[in-house]
Design a protein around this motif. Structure first.
Motif: not given
Length: 63
Positions: A21-23, A31-34, A37-41
């Motif tokens: 993940v990225e923070v 904010a945390v995202r995968d 698949n960053r496009s998922l938000g």
């Protein structure tokens, strides 16, 4: 107004760099995202929620 997440950083914890993940920083939290698949938000947490999560990770509560 809430600022968009800034300063995204990839997790340094996983052994495999393919699934992590990225923070990013937001006004009062994280904010945390995968990374796959960053496009998922992303989802957001307050500073208190993020600190509670980090404390749990550091004390191996998810092992």
């Amino acid at each position: 107004m809430t600022m968009p997440p800034q300063g995204w950083r990839k997790s340094s914890r996983p052994q495999q760099r393919t699934s992590c993940v990225e923070v990013g920083r937001i006004n009062d939290g994280a904010a945390v995202r995968d990374t796959k698949n960053r496009s998922l938000g992303y989802f957001t947490t307050t500073s208190a929620q993020w600190q509670t999560f980090l404390d749990a990770v550091k004390t191996d509560r998810f092992s």
